[in-house]
Scaffold this motif. Sequence first.
Motif, PDB file in Angstrom:
ATOM      1  N   TYR A 127       0.796  -1.201   0.114  1.00  0.00           N
ATOM      2  CA  TYR A 127      -0.034   0.175   0.088  1.00  0.00           C
ATOM      3  C   TYR A 127       0.757   1.135  -0.103  1.00  0.00           C
ATOM      4  O   TYR A 127       0.647   2.118   0.881  1.00  0.00           O
ATOM      5  CB  TYR A 127      -1.012   0.093   1.245  1.00  0.00           C
ATOM      6  N   GLY A 128       1.657   1.237  -0.938  1.00  0.00           N
ATOM      7  CA  GLY A 128       2.710   2.568  -0.824  1.00  0.00           C
ATOM      8  C   GLY A 128       2.075   3.601  -2.072  1.00  0.00           C
ATOM      9  O   GLY A 128       0.968   3.403  -2.644  1.00  0.00           O
ATOM     10  N   ASP A 129       2.879   4.360  -2.061  1.00  0.00           N
ATOM     11  CA  ASP A 129       2.083   5.392  -3.181  1.00  0.00           C
ATOM     12  C   ASP A 129       2.572   5.104  -4.575  1.00  0.00           C
ATOM     13  O   ASP A 129       3.801   4.776  -4.677  1.00  0.00           O
ATOM     14  CB  ASP A 129       2.211   6.964  -2.447  1.00  0.00           C
ATOM     15  N   GLU A 130       1.824   6.046  -5.443  1.00  0.00           N
ATOM     16  CA  GLU A 130       2.345   5.678  -6.848  1.00  0.00           C
ATOM     17  C   GLU A 130       3.493   6.414  -7.351  1.00  0.00           C
ATOM     18  O   GLU A 130       3.991   6.044  -8.374  1.00  0.00           O
ATOM     19  CB  GLU A 130       1.143   6.156  -7.748  1.00  0.00           C
ATOM     20  N   ARG A 131       3.972   7.340  -6.412  1.00  0.00           N
ATOM     21  CA  ARG A 131       5.264   8.050  -6.981  1.00  0.00           C
ATOM     22  C   ARG A 131       6.353   6.883  -6.744  1.00  0.00           C
ATOM     23  O   ARG A 131       7.481   7.223  -7.366  1.00  0.00           O
ATOM     24  CB  ARG A 131       5.607   9.233  -6.087  1.00  0.00           C
ATOM     25  N   THR A 132       6.334   5.799  -6.009  1.00  0.00           N
ATOM     26  CA  THR A 132       7.199   4.856  -5.776  1.00  0.00           C
ATOM     27  C   THR A 132       7.607   4.293  -7.379  1.00  0.00           C
ATOM     28  O   THR A 132       8.749   4.116  -7.470  1.00  0.00           O
ATOM     29  CB  THR A 132       6.649   3.694  -5.276  1.00  0.00           C
ATOM     30  N   VAL A 133       6.560   4.224  -8.156  1.00  0.00           N
ATOM     31  CA  VAL A 133       6.783   3.792  -9.578  1.00  0.00           C
ATOM     32  C   VAL A 133       7.620   4.523 -10.231  1.00  0.00           C
ATOM     33  O   VAL A 133       8.829   4.312 -10.994  1.00  0.00           O
ATOM     34  CB  VAL A 133       5.389   3.653 -10.094  1.00  0.00           C
ATOM     35  N   ASP A 134       7.398   5.891 -10.151  1.00  0.00           N
ATOM     36  CA  ASP A 134       8.038   7.140 -10.883  1.00  0.00           C
ATOM     37  C   ASP A 134       9.530   7.157 -10.504  1.00  0.00           C
ATOM     38  O   ASP A 134      10.440   7.247 -11.375  1.00  0.00           O
ATOM     39  CB  ASP A 134       7.462   8.565 -10.572  1.00  0.00           C
ATOM     40  N   VAL A 135       9.774   6.985  -8.987  1.00  0.00           N
ATOM     41  CA  VAL A 135      11.209   6.848  -8.518  1.00  0.00           C
ATOM     42  C   VAL A 135      11.886   5.702  -9.182  1.00  0.00           C
ATOM     43  O   VAL A 135      13.194   5.849  -9.527  1.00  0.00           O
ATOM     44  CB  VAL A 135      11.374   6.747  -6.888  1.00  0.00           C
ATOM     45  N   HIS A 136      11.417   4.434  -9.297  1.00  0.00           N
ATOM     46  CA  HIS A 136      11.921   3.437  -9.878  1.00  0.00           C
ATOM     47  C   HIS A 136      12.024   3.667 -11.452  1.00  0.00           C
ATOM     48  O   HIS A 136      13.279   3.107 -12.014  1.00  0.00           O
ATOM     49  CB  HIS A 136      11.169   1.974  -9.569  1.00  0.00           C
ATOM     50  N   VAL A 137      11.279   4.142 -11.950  1.00  0.00           N
ATOM     51  CA  VAL A 137      11.322   4.309 -13.485  1.00  0.00           C
ATOM     52  C   VAL A 137      12.656   5.433 -13.798  1.00  0.00           C
ATOM     53  O   VAL A 137      13.415   5.359 -14.689  1.00  0.00           O
ATOM     54  CB  VAL A 137      10.026   4.852 -14.320  1.00  0.00           C
ATOM     55  N   ARG A 138      12.629   6.553 -12.928  1.00  0.00           N
ATOM     56  CA  ARG A 138      13.618   7.315 -13.144  1.00  0.00           C
ATOM     57  C   ARG A 138      14.992   6.516 -13.112  1.00  0.00           C
ATOM     58  O   ARG A 138      15.990   6.858 -13.833  1.00  0.00           O
ATOM     59  CB  ARG A 138      13.590   8.344 -11.828  1.00  0.00           C
ATOM     60  N   GLN A 139      15.306   5.731 -11.954  1.00  0.00           N
ATOM     61  CA  GLN A 139      16.349   4.806 -11.633  1.00  0.00           C
ATOM     62  C   GLN A 139      16.886   3.905 -12.937  1.00  0.00           C
ATOM     63  O   GLN A 139      17.908   3.862 -13.299  1.00  0.00           O
ATOM     64  CB  GLN A 139      16.342   3.924 -10.500  1.00  0.00           C
ATOM     65  N   LEU A 140      15.604   3.442 -13.581  1.00  0.00           N
ATOM     66  CA  LEU A 140      15.858   2.539 -14.637  1.00  0.00           C
ATOM     67  C   LEU A 140      16.525   3.446 -15.942  1.00  0.00           C
ATOM     68  O   LEU A 140      17.394   3.004 -16.315  1.00  0.00           O
ATOM     69  CB  LEU A 140      14.468   1.822 -15.059  1.00  0.00           C
ATOM     70  N   ARG A 141      15.890   4.659 -16.101  1.00  0.00           N
ATOM     71  CA  ARG A 141      16.337   5.329 -17.279  1.00  0.00           C
ATOM     72  C   ARG A 141      17.757   5.697 -16.957  1.00  0.00           C
ATOM     73  O   ARG A 141      18.401   5.852 -17.604  1.00  0.00           O
ATOM     74  CB  ARG A 141      15.447   6.626 -17.470  1.00  0.00           C
ATOM     75  N   LYS A 142      18.171   6.153 -15.716  1.00  0.00           N
ATOM     76  CA  LYS A 142      19.343   6.726 -15.363  1.00  0.00           C
ATOM     77  C   LYS A 142      20.333   5.444 -15.638  1.00  0.00           C
ATOM     78  O   LYS A 142      21.569   5.801 -16.182  1.00  0.00           O
ATOM     79  CB  LYS A 142      19.443   7.103 -13.947  1.00  0.00           C
ATOM     80  N   LYS A 143      20.066   4.249 -15.278  1.00  0.00           N
ATOM     81  CA  LYS A 143      20.965   3.209 -15.380  1.00  0.00           C
ATOM     82  C   LYS A 143      20.971   2.683 -16.473  1.00  0.00           C
ATOM     83  O   LYS A 143      22.292   2.106 -16.974  1.00  0.00           O
ATOM     84  CB  LYS A 143      20.667   2.141 -14.192  1.00  0.00           C
ATOM     85  N   LEU A 144      20.128   2.443 -17.153  1.00  0.00           N
ATOM     86  CA  LEU A 144      20.142   1.908 -18.514  1.00  0.00           C
ATOM     87  C   LEU A 144      20.408   2.586 -19.609  1.00  0.00           C
ATOM     88  O   LEU A 144      20.574   2.283 -20.688  1.00  0.00           O
ATOM     89  CB  LEU A 144      18.740   1.171 -18.791  1.00  0.00           C
ATOM     90  N   GLY A 145      20.090   4.045 -19.530  1.00  0.00           N
ATOM     91  CA  GLY A 145      20.219   5.154 -20.664  1.00  0.00           C
ATOM     92  C   GLY A 145      19.358   5.024 -21.682  1.00  0.00           C
ATOM     93  O   GLY A 145      18.130   4.393 -21.567  1.00  0.00           O
ATOM     94  N   ASP A 146      19.853   5.557 -22.698  1.00  0.00           N
ATOM     95  CA  ASP A 146      18.928   5.843 -23.897  1.00  0.00           C
ATOM     96  C   ASP A 146      18.523   4.426 -24.506  1.00  0.00           C
ATOM     97  O   ASP A 146      17.451   4.644 -25.582  1.00  0.00           O
ATOM     98  CB  ASP A 146      19.630   6.633 -25.022  1.00  0.00           C
ATOM     99  N   GLY A 147      19.307   3.372 -24.351  1.00  0.00           N
ATOM    100  CA  GLY A 147      18.935   1.921 -25.113  1.00  0.00           C
ATOM    101  C   GLY A 147      17.570   1.592 -24.597  1.00  0.00           C
ATOM    102  O   GLY A 147      17.017   0.742 -25.156  1.00  0.00           O
ATOM    103  N   LEU A 148      17.165   2.100 -23.495  1.00  0.00           N
ATOM    104  CA  LEU A 148      15.889   1.578 -23.120  1.00  0.00           C
ATOM    105  C   LEU A 148      14.606   2.428 -23.699  1.00  0.00           C
ATOM    106  O   LEU A 148      14.371   3.531 -23.300  1.00  0.00           O
ATOM    107  CB  LEU A 148      15.637   1.787 -21.382  1.00  0.00           C
ATOM    108  N   PRO A 149      13.930   1.760 -24.636  1.00  0.00           N
ATOM    109  CA  PRO A 149      12.795   2.557 -25.145  1.00  0.00           C
ATOM    110  C   PRO A 149      11.284   2.567 -24.238  1.00  0.00           C
ATOM    111  O   PRO A 149      10.518   2.052 -24.359  1.00  0.00           O
ATOM    112  CB  PRO A 149      12.422   1.848 -26.473  1.00  0.00           C
ATOM    113  N   LEU A 150      11.714   3.113 -23.114  1.00  0.00           N
ATOM    114  CA  LEU A 150      10.600   3.480 -22.014  1.00  0.00           C
ATOM    115  C   LEU A 150       9.910   4.588 -22.118  1.00  0.00           C
ATOM    116  O   LEU A 150      10.447   5.685 -21.892  1.00  0.00           O
ATOM    117  CB  LEU A 150      11.096   3.281 -20.716  1.00  0.00           C
TER     118      LEU A 150
END
Length: 226
Positions: A192-215
């Motif tokens: 029962y966490g908040d939806e911003r948790t998803v945004d935080v994780h998405v930001r991390q994925l984009r940062k770590k995986l870079g432009d190669g990730l078509p998210l």
Amino acid sequence: MDMQQGTIVVVEDDHNIADLLELYLRREGYRVVQAETGEDGLAAVHDQRPRLVVLDIGLPGGVDGLEVCRRLRSTTDVPVIMLTARDEEVDRVLGLELGADDYVTKPFSPREVVARVKAILRRAEGSGREPADVIAIGTVEVDAARREARVAGRPIALATREFDLLRYLAENRGLALSRQQLLDGVWGPGWYGDERTVDVHVRQLRKKLGDGLPLATVWGVGYRLD
Ligand code: CA
């Protein structure tokens, strides 16, 4: 009682809280090692090779919980549950960005912590039993069997939930998924966490995986992996 559940390191300077957590975790068959400072916590993780770490953010001395999490992530993918003070939104977001898998806000019930511990360990174990399966998305590979993400063949260190999110998006490639669907699919319907948790994780994925990730961000909905 099954005493083969493995070791959990509890890093918490408040003895009442640490003892209470130890009591409840022991009842579930876990072996508990307590540490009172960040330095001791890091040493305990190094020495004990625990299955999971429960980590308070507010610790005495120069190394607080956030710093412990940062240092752990540079050497290990052991799951981390952070304990945060009430309303410390900044700490929660920072903790997740640093690679914590989950957080529990004080005051909490020890049962809640035990439930989170079990959920995280169950997820980690469950994925280990699945057959080898590599999903390739451009230069990014999602290797479910090895629980490893690679960019152009180079392994990228992801936190447990970051990997789970990437894998879920990869398995549902082409579908626009709402934040709630992602929370249910990755964190589980009981979370029962908040939806911003998803945004935080998405930001991390984009940062770590870079432009190669078509998210893609799907405005008003959530995210889609193309
Ligand atoms: Ca504390």
